[in-house]
Design a protein around this motif. Structure first.
Motif, PDB file in Angstrom:
ATOM      1  N   ARG A 137     104.651  38.150  54.250  1.00  0.00           N
ATOM      2  CA  ARG A 137     103.375  37.028  54.634  1.00  0.00           C
ATOM      3  C   ARG A 137     103.977  35.755  54.349  1.00  0.00           C
ATOM      4  N   ILE A 138     104.634  35.582  52.956  1.00  0.00           N
ATOM      5  CA  ILE A 138     105.020  34.440  52.779  1.00  0.00           C
ATOM      6  C   ILE A 138     106.193  33.806  53.599  1.00  0.00           C
ATOM      7  N   ALA A 139     107.200  34.714  53.862  1.00  0.00           N
ATOM      8  CA  ALA A 139     108.302  34.472  54.770  1.00  0.00           C
ATOM      9  C   ALA A 139     107.608  34.086  56.031  1.00  0.00           C
ATOM     10  N   ALA A 140     106.647  34.697  56.633  1.00  0.00           N
ATOM     11  CA  ALA A 140     106.054  34.215  58.018  1.00  0.00           C
ATOM     12  C   ALA A 140     105.300  32.994  57.840  1.00  0.00           C
ATOM     13  N   GLU A 142      86.865  25.755  55.004  1.00  0.00           N
ATOM     14  CA  GLU A 142      87.981  26.116  55.684  1.00  0.00           C
ATOM     15  C   GLU A 142      89.245  25.764  54.656  1.00  0.00           C
ATOM     16  N   PRO A 143      89.962  26.737  53.980  1.00  0.00           N
ATOM     17  CA  PRO A 143      90.886  26.510  53.036  1.00  0.00           C
ATOM     18  C   PRO A 143      91.979  25.370  53.584  1.00  0.00           C
ATOM     19  N   ALA A 144      92.200  25.258  54.739  1.00  0.00           N
ATOM     20  CA  ALA A 144      93.390  24.463  55.213  1.00  0.00           C
ATOM     21  C   ALA A 144      92.966  22.837  54.942  1.00  0.00           C
ATOM     22  N   SER A 167     100.524  24.161  43.262  1.00  0.00           N
ATOM     23  CA  SER A 167     100.206  25.722  42.993  1.00  0.00           C
ATOM     24  C   SER A 167      98.905  25.981  43.761  1.00  0.00           C
ATOM     25  N   ALA A 168      98.906  26.664  45.048  1.00  0.00           N
ATOM     26  CA  ALA A 168      97.752  26.712  45.841  1.00  0.00           C
ATOM     27  C   ALA A 168      97.860  27.933  46.675  1.00  0.00           C
ATOM     28  N   GLY A 169      96.983  28.521  46.910  1.00  0.00           N
ATOM     29  CA  GLY A 169      96.892  29.845  47.761  1.00  0.00           C
ATOM     30  C   GLY A 169      96.917  31.097  47.054  1.00  0.00           C
ATOM     31  N   MET A 170      95.971  32.199  47.317  1.00  0.00           N
ATOM     32  CA  MET A 170      95.940  33.348  46.928  1.00  0.00           C
ATOM     33  C   MET A 170      95.995  34.280  48.104  1.00  0.00           C
ATOM     34  N   ASP A 216      94.300  33.209  51.259  1.00  0.00           N
ATOM     35  CA  ASP A 216      94.669  32.008  51.956  1.00  0.00           C
ATOM     36  C   ASP A 216      96.046  31.224  51.785  1.00  0.00           C
ATOM     37  N   LEU A 217      96.796  32.151  51.503  1.00  0.00           N
ATOM     38  CA  LEU A 217      98.398  31.832  51.106  1.00  0.00           C
ATOM     39  C   LEU A 217      99.164  30.974  52.265  1.00  0.00           C
TER      40      LEU A 217
END
Ligand SMILES: *Cc1c(COP(=O)(O)O)cnc(C)c1O
Length: 249
Positions: free
Chosen positions: A35-38, A190-192, A216-219, A222-223
Protein backbone atom coordinates in the motif's frame (compact mmCIF):
# COMPACT_ATOMS: atom_id res chain seq x y z
CA UNK A 1 4.50 -27.13 34.84
CA UNK A 2 2.94 -28.00 31.54
CA UNK A 3 -0.76 -27.92 30.86
CA UNK A 4 -2.46 -30.21 28.35
CA UNK A 5 -1.62 -28.00 25.38
CA UNK A 6 2.05 -28.53 26.13
CA UNK A 7 2.78 -24.99 27.29
CA UNK A 8 5.11 -24.24 30.11
CA UNK A 9 2.63 -21.72 31.42
CA UNK A 10 -0.41 -20.01 29.94
CA UNK A 11 1.59 -16.93 28.99
CA UNK A 12 4.08 -18.86 26.87
CA UNK A 13 3.07 -19.63 23.31
CA UNK A 14 3.76 -22.94 21.69
CA UNK A 15 6.13 -22.91 18.75
CA UNK A 16 3.19 -23.55 16.44
CA UNK A 17 1.27 -20.53 17.81
CA UNK A 18 4.33 -18.36 17.35
CA UNK A 19 4.68 -19.53 13.75
CA UNK A 20 1.02 -18.77 13.04
CA UNK A 21 1.42 -15.27 14.48
CA UNK A 22 4.62 -14.71 12.52
CA UNK A 23 2.84 -15.66 9.28
CA UNK A 24 -0.04 -13.29 10.10
CA UNK A 25 2.29 -10.40 10.82
CA UNK A 26 4.40 -11.12 7.73
CA UNK A 27 1.24 -11.03 5.61
CA UNK A 28 0.12 -7.75 7.21
CA UNK A 29 3.55 -6.26 6.66
CA UNK A 30 3.64 -7.30 2.99
CA UNK A 31 0.21 -5.77 2.45
CA UNK A 32 1.06 -2.49 4.18
CA UNK A 33 4.37 -2.29 2.32
CA UNK A 34 2.54 -2.70 -0.97
CA UNK A 35 0.00 0.00 0.00
CA UNK A 36 2.84 2.39 0.82
CA UNK A 37 4.61 1.56 -2.45
CA UNK A 38 1.40 2.05 -4.44
CA UNK A 39 0.69 5.38 -2.73
CA UNK A 40 4.22 6.55 -3.58
CA UNK A 41 3.90 5.44 -7.21
CA UNK A 42 0.56 7.23 -7.52
CA UNK A 43 2.16 10.59 -6.78
CA UNK A 44 5.62 9.96 -8.21
CA UNK A 45 7.42 9.72 -4.90
CA UNK A 46 10.33 7.41 -4.19
CA UNK A 47 9.38 4.55 -1.82
CA UNK A 48 12.52 5.33 0.17
CA UNK A 49 11.05 8.68 1.24
CA UNK A 50 8.46 7.01 3.47
CA UNK A 51 9.26 5.17 6.70
CA UNK A 52 6.78 2.74 8.22
CA UNK A 53 6.35 3.03 11.97
CA UNK A 54 4.65 -0.08 13.32
CA UNK A 55 2.29 1.04 16.08
CA UNK A 56 2.45 -1.79 18.61
CA UNK A 57 0.26 -0.40 21.40
CA UNK A 58 -1.80 -3.09 23.19
CA UNK A 59 0.36 -5.77 21.51
CA UNK A 60 2.67 -8.08 23.40
CA UNK A 61 6.43 -7.69 23.23
CA UNK A 62 6.50 -10.89 21.21
CA UNK A 63 4.76 -9.13 18.30
CA UNK A 64 7.42 -6.44 18.37
CA UNK A 65 10.13 -9.10 18.36
CA UNK A 66 8.54 -10.72 15.29
CA UNK A 67 8.32 -7.34 13.54
CA UNK A 68 12.01 -6.76 14.25
CA UNK A 69 12.87 -10.17 12.82
CA UNK A 70 10.88 -9.26 9.71
CA UNK A 71 13.02 -6.16 9.26
CA UNK A 72 10.89 -3.44 10.85
CA UNK A 73 13.13 -0.89 12.53
CA UNK A 74 10.63 1.72 13.80
CA UNK A 75 7.94 1.05 16.38
CA UNK A 76 5.40 3.38 17.99
CA UNK A 77 3.68 3.33 21.35
CA UNK A 78 1.18 5.74 22.90
CA UNK A 79 1.06 4.97 26.65
CA UNK A 80 4.07 5.18 28.92
CA UNK A 81 2.80 2.54 31.37
CA UNK A 82 2.74 0.04 28.54
CA UNK A 83 5.69 1.25 26.50
CA UNK A 84 8.28 1.50 29.28
CA UNK A 85 8.32 -2.20 30.23
CA UNK A 86 8.06 -3.27 26.59
CA UNK A 87 11.00 -1.12 25.55
CA UNK A 88 13.01 -2.41 28.53
CA UNK A 89 12.27 -6.03 27.64
CA UNK A 90 13.29 -5.44 24.02
CA UNK A 91 16.24 -3.15 24.69
CA UNK A 92 18.65 -5.41 22.78
CA UNK A 93 16.79 -5.12 19.47
CA UNK A 94 17.85 -2.63 16.77
CA UNK A 95 14.69 -0.53 17.07
CA UNK A 96 13.89 3.16 17.00
CA UNK A 97 11.14 3.86 19.55
CA UNK A 98 8.57 6.51 18.68
CA UNK A 99 6.24 7.86 21.35
CA UNK A 100 3.04 8.91 19.57
CA UNK A 101 0.54 9.42 22.40
CA UNK A 102 -0.40 12.45 24.41
CA UNK A 103 2.23 13.11 27.02
CA UNK A 104 1.95 14.67 30.47
CA UNK A 105 4.98 16.57 31.71
CA UNK A 106 5.28 14.28 34.74
CA UNK A 107 5.86 11.33 32.37
CA UNK A 108 8.71 13.02 30.52
CA UNK A 109 11.33 11.41 32.76
CA UNK A 110 10.13 7.91 31.98
CA UNK A 111 9.51 8.44 28.26
CA UNK A 112 12.85 10.15 27.61
CA UNK A 113 14.61 7.05 28.96
CA UNK A 114 13.52 4.92 25.97
CA UNK A 115 11.91 7.11 23.29
CA UNK A 116 14.12 8.14 20.39
CA UNK A 117 11.45 10.41 18.90
CA UNK A 118 8.44 12.00 20.61
CA UNK A 119 5.70 12.87 18.12
CA UNK A 120 3.31 14.64 20.49
CA UNK A 121 5.13 17.81 21.52
CA UNK A 122 2.43 20.48 21.64
CA UNK A 123 3.29 23.02 24.36
CA UNK A 124 6.25 24.90 25.77
CA UNK A 125 6.02 23.30 29.20
CA UNK A 126 6.40 19.89 27.61
CA UNK A 127 9.44 21.00 25.58
CA UNK A 128 11.02 22.21 28.82
CA UNK A 129 10.28 18.96 30.65
CA UNK A 130 11.61 16.77 27.83
CA UNK A 131 14.73 18.91 27.44
CA UNK A 132 15.47 18.92 31.17
CA UNK A 133 15.17 15.14 31.38
CA UNK A 134 17.13 14.55 28.18
CA UNK A 135 20.03 16.62 29.52
CA UNK A 136 19.86 14.88 32.89
CA UNK A 137 19.88 11.42 31.27
CA UNK A 138 22.42 12.28 28.59
CA UNK A 139 19.91 11.58 25.83
CA UNK A 140 19.25 13.35 22.54
CA UNK A 141 15.55 13.05 21.76
CA UNK A 142 13.82 13.89 18.50
CA UNK A 143 10.73 16.07 18.87
CA UNK A 144 7.90 16.51 16.39
CA UNK A 145 5.42 19.29 16.91
CA UNK A 146 1.95 17.79 16.96
CA UNK A 147 -0.40 19.99 14.95
CA UNK A 148 -4.11 20.11 15.82
CA UNK A 149 -6.04 19.90 12.56
CA UNK A 150 -9.37 20.49 14.27
CA UNK A 151 -10.63 22.24 17.39
CA UNK A 152 -10.88 19.15 19.60
CA UNK A 153 -8.50 19.77 22.53
CA UNK A 154 -8.94 16.17 23.72
CA UNK A 155 -6.86 14.93 20.81
CA UNK A 156 -3.83 17.07 21.60
CA UNK A 157 -1.77 19.18 19.28
CA UNK A 158 -0.82 22.83 18.97
CA UNK A 159 -2.89 25.24 16.95
CA UNK A 160 -1.25 25.77 13.54
CA UNK A 161 -0.62 29.43 14.41
CA UNK A 162 1.39 28.41 17.48
CA UNK A 163 3.56 25.84 15.73
CA UNK A 164 6.40 28.07 14.45
CA UNK A 165 7.11 29.44 17.93
CA UNK A 166 7.04 25.97 19.43
CA UNK A 167 9.41 24.75 16.73
CA UNK A 168 11.81 27.56 17.64
CA UNK A 169 11.62 26.50 21.31
CA UNK A 170 12.57 22.93 20.43
CA UNK A 171 15.35 24.07 18.12
CA UNK A 172 16.87 26.15 20.94
CA UNK A 173 16.43 23.60 23.73
CA UNK A 174 19.26 21.31 24.82
CA UNK A 175 19.06 17.54 24.64
CA UNK A 176 16.47 17.56 21.87
CA UNK A 177 16.42 17.96 18.11
CA UNK A 178 13.56 19.24 16.00
CA UNK A 179 12.37 16.51 13.64
CA UNK A 180 9.35 18.19 12.07
CA UNK A 181 5.60 17.87 12.53
CA UNK A 182 2.98 15.25 13.26
CA UNK A 183 -0.80 15.10 13.02
CA UNK A 184 -3.79 12.82 13.28
CA UNK A 185 -6.54 13.41 10.73
CA UNK A 186 -9.68 14.77 12.40
CA UNK A 187 -12.83 12.70 12.53
CA UNK A 188 -15.51 13.77 10.12
CA UNK A 189 -13.30 15.48 7.57
CA UNK A 190 -11.70 14.16 4.41
CA UNK A 191 -8.17 13.25 5.51
CA UNK A 192 -6.69 14.66 2.29
CA UNK A 193 -7.94 18.14 3.15
CA UNK A 194 -6.55 17.97 6.66
CA UNK A 195 -3.19 16.65 5.46
CA UNK A 196 -3.00 19.50 2.95
CA UNK A 197 -3.17 21.91 5.90
CA UNK A 198 -0.50 19.91 7.70
CA UNK A 199 1.74 20.22 4.66
CA UNK A 200 1.44 24.02 4.79
CA UNK A 201 2.49 24.03 8.44
CA UNK A 202 5.36 21.63 7.69
CA UNK A 203 6.58 23.91 4.91
CA UNK A 204 6.54 26.93 7.21
CA UNK A 205 8.56 25.06 9.83
CA UNK A 206 11.07 23.91 7.23
CA UNK A 207 11.61 27.44 5.99
CA UNK A 208 12.96 28.30 9.44
CA UNK A 209 14.47 24.88 10.21
CA UNK A 210 15.58 23.21 6.98
CA UNK A 211 16.59 19.96 8.66
CA UNK A 212 13.17 19.45 10.27
CA UNK A 213 11.94 17.36 7.36
CA UNK A 214 9.82 14.76 9.14
CA UNK A 215 6.09 14.75 8.48
CA UNK A 216 4.43 12.06 10.60
CA UNK A 217 0.94 11.48 9.21
CA UNK A 218 -1.25 8.67 8.02
CA UNK A 219 -2.55 5.59 9.82
CA UNK A 220 -4.14 2.35 8.63
CA UNK A 221 -7.14 4.10 7.09
CA UNK A 222 -5.54 7.13 5.47
CA UNK A 223 -1.90 6.41 4.72
CA UNK A 224 -2.28 6.96 0.97
CA UNK A 225 -3.77 10.43 1.47
CA UNK A 226 -0.97 11.29 3.88
CA UNK A 227 1.71 10.12 1.45
CA UNK A 228 0.08 12.17 -1.30
CA UNK A 229 0.50 15.20 0.97
CA UNK A 230 4.11 14.69 1.87
CA UNK A 231 4.15 12.28 4.82
CA UNK A 232 7.63 10.90 5.49
CA UNK A 233 6.51 8.65 8.36
CA UNK A 234 3.27 6.67 8.46
CA UNK A 235 2.10 5.21 11.77
CA UNK A 236 0.29 1.92 11.17
CA UNK A 237 -1.20 -0.44 13.74
CA UNK A 238 -4.41 -2.19 12.74
CA UNK A 239 -3.49 -2.93 9.12
CA UNK A 240 -0.28 -4.60 10.29
CA UNK A 241 -1.28 -6.39 13.45
CA UNK A 242 -5.07 -6.71 13.31
CA UNK A 243 -7.83 -5.01 15.20
CA UNK A 244 -7.23 -3.98 18.79
CA UNK A 245 -9.74 -4.65 21.55
CA UNK A 246 -12.54 -2.08 21.54
CA UNK A 247 -12.15 1.14 23.50
CA UNK A 248 -8.38 1.02 23.47
CA UNK A 249 -6.91 3.75 21.32
C1 LIG B 1 -3.09 4.00 17.37
C2 LIG B 1 -2.40 5.09 16.66
C3 LIG B 1 -1.99 4.93 15.32
C4 LIG B 1 -2.26 3.67 14.52
O1 LIG B 1 -3.61 3.60 14.19
P1 LIG B 1 -4.21 2.44 13.26
O2 LIG B 1 -5.49 2.98 12.78
O3 LIG B 1 -4.35 1.24 14.12
O4 LIG B 1 -3.23 2.19 12.15
C5 LIG B 1 -1.32 5.98 14.73
N1 LIG B 1 -1.07 7.13 15.39
C6 LIG B 1 -1.45 7.32 16.67
C7 LIG B 1 -1.15 8.61 17.32
C8 LIG B 1 -2.13 6.32 17.35
O5 LIG B 1 -2.52 6.51 18.61
Amino acid sequence: MRDRSGRDDPGTKTRRETQVRRDEIAAGLAEVDERIAAACRAVGRDRGEVTLIAVTKTRPAEDVRILAELGVRDVGENRDQEAAPKAAELAGLPLTWHFVGQLQTNKARSVVAYADVIHSVDRVRLVEAISREAVRQGRNVGCLIQVALDDDPARGGARPADVPELADEVALAEGVWLGGVMAVAPLGEEPAKAFARLREVATLVQEQHPRATMVSAGMSGDLAEAIAHGATHVRVGTALLGRRKPFVR
